[in-house]
Design a protein around this motif. Sequence first.
Motif, short mmCIF file in Angstrom:
data_model
loop_
_atom_site.label_atom_id
_atom_site.label_comp_id
_atom_site.label_asym_id
_atom_site.label_seq_id
_atom_site.Cartn_x
_atom_site.Cartn_y
_atom_site.Cartn_z
N THR A 275 27.80 44.45 26.08
CA THR A 275 28.14 43.44 25.69
C THR A 275 26.89 42.48 26.90
O THR A 275 26.26 41.63 25.92
CB THR A 275 29.13 42.76 25.61
OG1 THR A 275 30.25 43.53 25.30
CG2 THR A 275 29.05 41.76 25.69
N LEU A 276 26.38 42.50 28.18
CA LEU A 276 26.14 41.63 28.68
C LEU A 276 24.30 42.12 28.75
O LEU A 276 23.97 41.86 28.89
CB LEU A 276 26.38 42.12 30.49
CG LEU A 276 28.00 41.41 30.61
CD1 LEU A 276 28.21 42.00 32.16
CD2 LEU A 276 28.23 40.18 31.03
N VAL A 277 23.94 43.31 27.73
CA VAL A 277 22.97 43.34 28.10
C VAL A 277 22.33 43.25 26.83
O VAL A 277 20.91 42.82 26.79
CB VAL A 277 22.90 45.46 27.93
CG1 VAL A 277 21.35 45.26 27.77
CG2 VAL A 277 23.23 45.67 29.33
N THR A 278 22.80 43.48 25.62
CA THR A 278 22.69 42.35 24.75
C THR A 278 22.77 40.93 24.53
O THR A 278 21.66 40.56 23.64
CB THR A 278 23.62 42.66 23.65
OG1 THR A 278 25.16 42.52 23.82
CG2 THR A 278 23.19 44.42 23.20
N ALA A 279 23.61 40.20 24.96
CA ALA A 279 23.51 39.28 24.95
C ALA A 279 22.53 38.62 25.69
O ALA A 279 21.67 37.38 25.31
CB ALA A 279 25.01 38.86 26.34
N TYR A 280 21.91 39.34 26.96
CA TYR A 280 20.81 38.65 27.57
C TYR A 280 20.03 38.90 26.82
O TYR A 280 18.80 38.40 26.68
CB TYR A 280 20.98 39.59 28.77
CG TYR A 280 19.22 39.55 29.39
CD1 TYR A 280 18.97 38.49 30.21
CD2 TYR A 280 18.35 40.99 29.51
CE1 TYR A 280 17.56 38.46 31.18
CE2 TYR A 280 17.40 40.57 29.88
CZ TYR A 280 16.46 39.36 30.66
OH TYR A 280 15.90 39.53 31.85
N LEU A 281 19.71 40.24 26.11
CA LEU A 281 18.56 39.85 24.88
C LEU A 281 17.95 39.49 24.18
O LEU A 281 17.29 38.77 23.26
CB LEU A 281 18.41 41.72 25.25
CG LEU A 281 17.95 42.48 26.20
CD1 LEU A 281 17.82 44.14 25.75
CD2 LEU A 281 16.12 42.24 26.90
N ARG A 282 19.53 39.33 23.57
CA ARG A 282 19.79 38.46 21.71
C ARG A 282 19.56 36.98 22.24
O ARG A 282 18.76 36.27 21.70
CB ARG A 282 21.07 39.09 21.46
CG ARG A 282 21.35 38.42 20.75
CD ARG A 282 22.81 38.19 19.51
NE ARG A 282 22.80 39.53 19.60
CZ ARG A 282 23.45 40.14 19.88
NH1 ARG A 282 24.13 39.60 20.59
NH2 ARG A 282 24.22 41.20 19.06
N HIS A 283 20.35 36.31 23.25
CA HIS A 283 19.92 35.00 23.25
C HIS A 283 18.83 35.02 24.27
O HIS A 283 18.19 33.43 24.55
CB HIS A 283 21.43 34.30 23.92
CG HIS A 283 22.41 34.72 23.05
ND1 HIS A 283 22.70 33.54 21.94
CD2 HIS A 283 23.22 35.42 23.25
CE1 HIS A 283 23.27 34.39 21.66
NE2 HIS A 283 24.18 35.31 22.12
N PHE A 284 18.30 35.81 25.69
CA PHE A 284 17.26 35.31 26.28
C PHE A 284 17.74 33.93 27.00
O PHE A 284 15.99 33.35 26.73
CB PHE A 284 16.40 35.95 25.88
CG PHE A 284 15.01 35.86 27.41
CD1 PHE A 284 15.78 36.64 28.28
CD2 PHE A 284 13.82 35.29 27.13
CE1 PHE A 284 14.80 36.60 29.64
CE2 PHE A 284 12.74 35.45 27.93
CZ PHE A 284 13.25 36.48 29.04
N PRO A 285 18.21 33.18 27.25
CA PRO A 285 19.02 31.81 27.99
C PRO A 285 18.24 31.70 28.77
O PRO A 285 18.93 31.16 29.56
CB PRO A 285 20.62 31.41 27.40
CG PRO A 285 21.03 32.82 28.17
CD PRO A 285 20.02 33.73 27.90
N ARG A 286 17.19 31.35 29.00
CA ARG A 286 16.37 31.06 30.22
C ARG A 286 15.95 29.31 31.28
O ARG A 286 16.38 28.97 32.29
CB ARG A 286 14.59 31.24 30.28
CG ARG A 286 14.24 32.77 30.23
CD ARG A 286 13.08 32.91 29.96
NE ARG A 286 12.50 32.36 28.96
CZ ARG A 286 11.17 32.50 27.78
NH1 ARG A 286 9.85 33.24 28.09
NH2 ARG A 286 10.94 32.63 26.90
#
Length: 403
Positions: free
Chosen positions: A48-59
């Motif tokens: 979930t953490l990996v996919t949240a990072y890649l899906r949202h990439f909330p810089r």
Amino acid sequence: MAFDLRTLSRRDLRRLAGELWADPRCDGIAPAVVEAAVAAGASSLDRTLVTAYLRHFPRGHCAFDFLRGAAAHVAERRDWPWRQRGQDWCLWDPEAGPDSVARALLTGPDSAPVLRDAGLEADLAQGAFTAAALDMACLRAGEAQDKSARQMGEKLIDLVNTAPVSPRAGMLVHGLLQPWLQQSPPDDYKDRLSAFLLTRYGHPKLQSGQWQAIEAEMPGQGATRLVGLLTGWLIRRAVRQFFAVVGATTNDPQQWAAREAFWKSYLDDDAIDDAWFAFGRQAELAARGMVENGSYGQITGSGADPSHSALILSIGDVRIAEWSHNGSCRFWNREDRQAPDPYNKQYFGLPLRAMNGGRGYEDGFAAIPHQSGWERKFASFIHRHSGRRHPLYGEGLWTRSWY
């Protein structure tokens, strides 16, 4: 939002960790949620953490660094594909990661294998990390020079046409046009770029609001110059398309060739400030397949044969309506209330074929027939009222009796 994260079920924690990035109400608890997900040590939460990072990439998110660091940590602590992907593609570096994917997208034969190898498949292919990679691809394409500028530009167009997510409009326009500020692309590629951007975003003169928003998204300081470059290409394209359409249907190719040569001389000298054309109903039917929908106006009402077309030009202070068939070419001062505006979607035949204007000859109106010596008469009138010389006929030879 005040509650004890320890009371959440693993399912609810997983859902919260994956979805809170789009909800500003959750900003305050985001670091704690990430820490709780890492501490749980469950493979489902790591994913979930990996996919949240890649899906949202909330810089721009206040807890982005927490999420980035957590994704890097959980990717490394398991023997699974994300460990190698993270190392190969620098996924956990918010600058180098999108750049590494971007470079591969610009050099590979197809986007699908690149995205698959980086783990950006299914919904992640439409995620913010992938979009950031495409933005970076636009920046790289904008840096290209010489032959590689066309190669990267064509690759960028192919990517946009096939990739599951698009770069920001301003980044794409920058990537396609920036290399051509200091050099001119080949005509066939210029036509491809013009047609692609015209179809995707409309004409800058017609969709001015949209193009202002696009300019605001562009990197650097040259946005206005880039839009001006495209507008110039579209002016040249409009003139050439008009002559191609009429040349393919005219009954007098010799006469038409002389008109084409005359106006294209101004075009090649960058003397034409605006160009737009309009078709009568029959002429529009004959032109289908030769011009893009929405890239011309229509002539309606009385005063013009349905088979006729008009080219509407601006040269300095002079507004011109040149016709596809025999008859006078009309010239107005652009401030004349009866002068046709370029980029209209509809024109009425009678005003376009007017024999007088809201102003007289001295203020910039004339209807000059295509009779012997018309080229010098046209050149004379245009120079007199715009100050611009014809590349071949110069200032013409002015005689008041001509008009």
